[in-house]
Enzyme design. Structure first.
Site, mmCIF file in Angstrom:
data_model
loop_
_atom_site.group_PDB
_atom_site.id
_atom_site.type_symbol
_atom_site.label_atom_id
_atom_site.label_comp_id
_atom_site.label_asym_id
_atom_site.label_seq_id
_atom_site.Cartn_x
_atom_site.Cartn_y
_atom_site.Cartn_z
ATOM 1 N N HIS A 77 16.539 26.517 40.049
ATOM 2 C CA HIS A 77 16.673 26.373 41.497
ATOM 3 C C HIS A 77 18.074 26.778 41.930
ATOM 4 C CE1 HIS A 77 13.361 23.756 40.367
ATOM 5 N NE2 HIS A 77 12.956 23.765 41.622
ATOM 6 N N LYS B 168 9.154 29.202 36.720
ATOM 7 C CA LYS B 168 9.367 28.823 38.112
ATOM 8 C C LYS B 168 10.780 29.179 38.561
ATOM 9 C CE LYS B 168 9.757 24.965 41.353
ATOM 10 N NZ LYS B 168 9.880 23.501 41.526
#
Length: 254
Positions: free
Chosen positions: A143, A170
């Site tokens: 992230h 991800k």
């Protein structure tokens, strides 16, 4: 892409599956939020360990995982301990982070586990191998709340996640302009074409990135985080609106 099947749900086939975060401090709140999310039409649930008041009590966390899993016979359960650098509530030392995830994996009541790349390749590999040994899918995640790296950098990272054994790579970055959203979609598309055996989970956060949360079927992202009452990250779309928009996109692709 080759779908990942969990509890009869094919992640990576058709319309992207929706997922929402359970951010209650105790299991009772998580159970209530889970049932509310399922009633709203959410497909998968993310249990956020960094919000749990008992996060340092491994036996208690295992007990809570079993209760949550028992209440979700048809909906995949992802366990995530989101560290502060990744947008979470607190950070555990790497050893404790690994130990907590390992004990929950080995209990085999969670279906998926989120493994953050910042802990280092060796720790990621150890947890991925542990997950695979116990039938748990590994979501390897990164992230960036400051901005969006280049397409080339994101492609390289997602490919590295595949090399580490991620079942679902991800990446979530902050969109500061529309081009950031386009770059996330471009990176997703390129990796989806290179690694067709794995579903991806990608998004650009913030209002400028909301498009990426509903256009996954076109570019290769198989899951999307949605809001039920409270969003867990900037730019999340309400579950009903997201399903409607993704359904319309799916109809145009059929």
């Amino acid at each position: 892409m080759k779908p990942l099947e969990i509890k009869g749900m094919a992640i990576g086939a058709g319309v992207p599956k929706t997922i929402t975060s359970l951010m209650a401090p105790n299991v009772h709140g998580a159970l209530e939020a889970a049932q509310e999310a399922i009633a709203a039409g959410v497909d998968c649930l993310e249990w956020r360990g960094d919000f749990c008041a008992n996060k340092h009590d491994f036996d208690s966390m295992v007990h809570d995982a079993r209760q949550l899993a028992a209440s979700l016979p048809h909906n995949p359960l992802l366990f995530t301990f989101r560290s502060e650098s990744q947008g979470g509530q607190c950070t555990l030392p790497v050893e404790e982070y690994v130990a907590l995830n390992r004990v929950l994996i080995e209990d085999e009541f969670i279906d998926m586990v989120d493994i953050e790349t910042w802990i280092g390749d060796k720790a990621v590999l150890d947890l991925v191998e542990c997950a695979h040994a116990h039938g748990v899918a590994a979501v390897v995640s990164y992230h960036n709340f400051r901005g969006t790296p280049s397409v080339e950098w994101m492609v390289s990272l997602l490919t590295h996640m595949v090399d580490l054994g991620a079942d679902i790579p991800k990446i979530a970055t902050m969109a500061t302009c529309p081009r950031d959203a386009l770059n996330v979609l471009a990176a997703t598309d390129e990796v989806a074409r290179l690694h067709t055996e794995r579903p991806l989970l990608t998004m650009a956060m913030g209002p400028m990135g909301s498009l990426t949360r509903v256009a996954g079927e076109m570019f290769g992202s198989a899951l999307t985080f949605v809001a039920v009452q409270k969003a867990s990250a900037p730019g999340q779309v309400d579950v009903a609106q997201a399903k409607r928009m993704m359904g319309d996109i799916h109809a145009t692709l059929a």
